[in-house]
Scaffold this motif. Structure first.
Motif, PDB file in Angstrom:
ATOM      1  N   TYR A  42       0.811  -1.203   0.000  1.00 33.02           N
ATOM      2  CA  TYR A  42       0.000   0.000   0.000  1.00 33.02           C
ATOM      3  C   TYR A  42       0.853   1.266   0.000  1.00 33.02           C
ATOM      4  O   TYR A  42       1.919   1.314   0.618  1.00 33.02           O
ATOM      5  CB  TYR A  42      -0.891   0.031   1.249  1.00 33.02           C
ATOM      6  CG  TYR A  42      -1.684  -1.231   1.463  1.00 33.02           C
ATOM      7  CD1 TYR A  42      -2.753  -1.564   0.632  1.00 33.02           C
ATOM      8  CD2 TYR A  42      -1.363  -2.109   2.503  1.00 33.02           C
ATOM      9  CE1 TYR A  42      -3.480  -2.727   0.830  1.00 33.02           C
ATOM     10  CE2 TYR A  42      -2.084  -3.272   2.712  1.00 33.02           C
ATOM     11  CZ  TYR A  42      -3.141  -3.580   1.866  1.00 33.02           C
ATOM     12  OH  TYR A  42      -3.856  -4.736   2.066  1.00 33.02           O
ATOM     13  N   ASN A  43       0.349   2.285  -0.685  1.00 33.91           N
ATOM     14  CA  ASN A  43       0.879   3.630  -0.487  1.00 33.91           C
ATOM     15  C   ASN A  43       0.470   4.109   0.902  1.00 33.91           C
ATOM     16  O   ASN A  43      -0.412   3.539   1.541  1.00 33.91           O
ATOM     17  CB  ASN A  43       0.332   4.597  -1.545  1.00 33.91           C
ATOM     18  CG  ASN A  43       0.803   4.257  -2.941  1.00 33.91           C
ATOM     19  OD1 ASN A  43       0.007   3.880  -3.796  1.00 33.91           O
ATOM     20  ND2 ASN A  43       2.094   4.393  -3.198  1.00 33.91           N
ATOM     21  N   LEU A  73      -4.523   2.215   0.532  1.00 36.23           N
ATOM     22  CA  LEU A  73      -3.830   3.326   1.183  1.00 36.23           C
ATOM     23  C   LEU A  73      -3.847   3.131   2.691  1.00 36.23           C
ATOM     24  O   LEU A  73      -4.911   2.926   3.293  1.00 36.23           O
ATOM     25  CB  LEU A  73      -4.524   4.648   0.830  1.00 36.23           C
ATOM     26  CG  LEU A  73      -3.921   5.924   1.419  1.00 36.23           C
ATOM     27  CD1 LEU A  73      -2.563   6.225   0.776  1.00 36.23           C
ATOM     28  CD2 LEU A  73      -4.882   7.105   1.224  1.00 36.23           C
ATOM     29  N   THR A 112       4.110  -1.776   2.781  1.00 33.71           N
ATOM     30  CA  THR A 112       4.031  -0.468   2.127  1.00 33.71           C
ATOM     31  C   THR A 112       4.827  -0.446   0.831  1.00 33.71           C
ATOM     32  O   THR A 112       5.672  -1.304   0.575  1.00 33.71           O
ATOM     33  CB  THR A 112       4.560   0.636   3.047  1.00 33.71           C
ATOM     34  OG1 THR A 112       5.985   0.479   3.221  1.00 33.71           O
ATOM     35  CG2 THR A 112       3.877   0.603   4.401  1.00 33.71           C
ATOM     36  N   LYS A 113       4.544   0.578   0.043  1.00 37.30           N
ATOM     37  CA  LYS A 113       5.341   0.863  -1.143  1.00 37.30           C
ATOM     38  C   LYS A 113       5.441   2.371  -1.296  1.00 37.30           C
ATOM     39  O   LYS A 113       4.627   3.126  -0.765  1.00 37.30           O
ATOM     40  CB  LYS A 113       4.725   0.228  -2.393  1.00 37.30           C
ATOM     41  CG  LYS A 113       3.354   0.775  -2.785  1.00 37.30           C
ATOM     42  CD  LYS A 113       2.843   0.097  -4.048  1.00 37.30           C
ATOM     43  CE  LYS A 113       1.470   0.626  -4.453  1.00 37.30           C
ATOM     44  NZ  LYS A 113       0.966  -0.039  -5.684  1.00 37.30           N
ATOM     45  N   THR A 114       6.456   2.808  -1.981  1.00 37.11           N
ATOM     46  CA  THR A 114       6.635   4.227  -2.242  1.00 37.11           C
ATOM     47  C   THR A 114       6.120   4.549  -3.644  1.00 37.11           C
ATOM     48  O   THR A 114       6.009   3.657  -4.486  1.00 37.11           O
ATOM     49  CB  THR A 114       8.123   4.609  -2.124  1.00 37.11           C
ATOM     50  OG1 THR A 114       8.886   3.771  -3.009  1.00 37.11           O
ATOM     51  CG2 THR A 114       8.611   4.439  -0.698  1.00 37.11           C
ATOM     52  N   TRP A 116       5.004   8.057  -1.079  1.00 39.32           N
ATOM     53  CA  TRP A 116       3.995   8.358  -0.085  1.00 39.32           C
ATOM     54  C   TRP A 116       3.437   9.766  -0.327  1.00 39.32           C
ATOM     55  O   TRP A 116       3.947  10.516  -1.171  1.00 39.32           O
ATOM     56  CB  TRP A 116       4.574   8.282   1.321  1.00 39.32           C
ATOM     57  CG  TRP A 116       4.974   6.906   1.763  1.00 39.32           C
ATOM     58  CD1 TRP A 116       5.043   5.772   0.993  1.00 39.32           C
ATOM     59  CD2 TRP A 116       5.381   6.514   3.075  1.00 39.32           C
ATOM     60  NE1 TRP A 116       5.457   4.697   1.750  1.00 39.32           N
ATOM     61  CE2 TRP A 116       5.675   5.127   3.034  1.00 39.32           C
ATOM     62  CE3 TRP A 116       5.523   7.188   4.277  1.00 39.32           C
ATOM     63  CZ2 TRP A 116       6.102   4.418   4.158  1.00 39.32           C
ATOM     64  CZ3 TRP A 116       5.948   6.485   5.393  1.00 39.32           C
ATOM     65  CH2 TRP A 116       6.233   5.119   5.332  1.00 39.32           C
ATOM     66  N   CYS A 117       2.410  10.094   0.454  1.00 44.03           N
ATOM     67  CA  CYS A 117       1.835  11.434   0.378  1.00 44.03           C
ATOM     68  C   CYS A 117       1.570  11.944   1.788  1.00 44.03           C
ATOM     69  O   CYS A 117       1.639  11.184   2.761  1.00 44.03           O
ATOM     70  CB  CYS A 117       0.561  11.457  -0.460  1.00 44.03           C
ATOM     71  SG  CYS A 117      -0.732  10.305   0.066  1.00 44.03           S
ATOM     72  N   LEU A 254      -0.200   9.602  -7.180  1.00 43.30           N
ATOM     73  CA  LEU A 254       0.444   8.347  -6.818  1.00 43.30           C
ATOM     74  C   LEU A 254      -0.108   7.163  -7.614  1.00 43.30           C
ATOM     75  O   LEU A 254       0.512   6.096  -7.638  1.00 43.30           O
ATOM     76  CB  LEU A 254       0.302   8.061  -5.320  1.00 43.30           C
ATOM     77  CG  LEU A 254       1.358   8.678  -4.393  1.00 43.30           C
ATOM     78  CD1 LEU A 254       1.377  10.199  -4.471  1.00 43.30           C
ATOM     79  CD2 LEU A 254       1.127   8.235  -2.956  1.00 43.30           C
ATOM     80  N   PHE A 256      -2.993   5.381  -7.150  1.00 41.28           N
ATOM     81  CA  PHE A 256      -3.646   4.289  -6.443  1.00 41.28           C
ATOM     82  C   PHE A 256      -5.166   4.366  -6.603  1.00 41.28           C
ATOM     83  O   PHE A 256      -5.698   5.356  -7.002  1.00 41.28           O
ATOM     84  CB  PHE A 256      -3.265   4.260  -4.954  1.00 41.28           C
ATOM     85  CG  PHE A 256      -3.627   5.475  -4.170  1.00 41.28           C
ATOM     86  CD1 PHE A 256      -4.910   5.663  -3.687  1.00 41.28           C
ATOM     87  CD2 PHE A 256      -2.666   6.445  -3.888  1.00 41.28           C
ATOM     88  CE1 PHE A 256      -5.241   6.785  -2.930  1.00 41.28           C
ATOM     89  CE2 PHE A 256      -2.982   7.560  -3.142  1.00 41.28           C
ATOM     90  CZ  PHE A 256      -4.276   7.737  -2.665  1.00 41.28           C
TER      91      PHE A 256
END
Length: 256
Positions: A42-43, A73, A112-114, A116-117, A254, A256
């Motif tokens: 997830y972002n 997210l 997680t994955k990059t 991010w916000c 991003l 997503f």
């Protein structure tokens, strides 16, 4: 009963309590994690509170859990105290605690994955811009609602008087051009490094002039960004409405 009424939220809501080496004390953050029907990784969105609140306020005063339901997210809501997400000259190192320490902890605990916000309101609006401008490779998309965006750029307050003792302990006597000055951080970035940035503010907000000034200075330096003003004041009715636009802004950036 309709199918809509039968629908059950599948997100998980967590309170994460942990020891912060940067703060040298126990602290906490709230985390919204997608349910098993939304596959990861997830972002991540950091969601920052304002000056008088804590890590619980976004979930208590808005429908943020409902707004992110079904999205891949993770939403992380840290406790930033009254520290403006800075490493204080005299006091707590909230920037290190959140921008560095907490990001590593989230990566360790969740899939997680990059990139991010980051989103924030008031003090947190400043914090969102600071995180994105200082760590643009991680926080590639940032939204400030009603942000205190001139904090850190000068040694005077909105009233033209010297900073309060509380804020002076954070920034020191000469903050202009330093690590907490958003204008200095923005100027230091090459065009390819610049995060996607969105700023909004209510037309009856006491921070409107500060937001207009920040928007104008970014425009002069050729820093691309979105800027909008809406009916509203410095309150939760405004932020609950416009955080939904922030989520859509991050979704576009991003993917997503």
């Amino acid at each position: 009963m309709s199918a809509e009424h039968d629908k059950v939220s599948t997100v998980a809501f967590l309170e994460l309590r942990y020891f912060s080496n940067a703060l040298m004390m126990q602290t906490a953050c709230n985390v919204i994690v997608p349910g098993p029907d939304v596959p990861g990784p997830y972002n991540v969105m950091f969601l920052l509170h304002g000056l008088s609140d804590d890590h619980t306020i976004w979930s208590r005063r808005t429908s943020i859990e409902r707004y992110v339901e079904g999205l891949p997210l993770i939403v992380v809501m840290p406790n930033g105290g009254r520290g403006f997400y800075c490493d204080a000259q005299e006091g707590f190192a909230y920037y290190t605690a959140i921008a560095q320490e907490l990001t590593h902890l989230v990566e360790h605990l969740f899939p997680t994955k990059t990139p991010w916000c980051v989103t924030g309101l008031s003090m947190g609006g400043y914090g969102a811009a600071k995180l994105a401008l200082s760590l643009p490779a991680r926080f590639t998309s940032a939204v400030s609602h009603s942000g205190a965006l001139e904090f850190g750029s000068q040694a005077i307050g909105l009233d033209g008087e010297p900073l309060s003792a509380e804020f002076a302990r954070i920034l020191g006597p000469t903050p202009t051009g330093g690590p907490d000055d958003l204008f200095s951080l923005a100027k230091a970035l090459r065009p390819v490094q610049r995060p996607q940035l969105r700023i909004d503010c209510g037309v009856d907000d006491f921070l409107l002039a500060s937001n207009r000034s920040f928007h104008s200075r970014l425009t002069v330096m050729g820093f691309p960004h979105e800027y909008e003003e809406f009916p509203g004041n410095h309150n939760w009715e405004y932020w609950d409405e416009h955080v939904q636009e922030a989520i859509e802004f991050h979704r576009r950036n991003l993917g997503f």
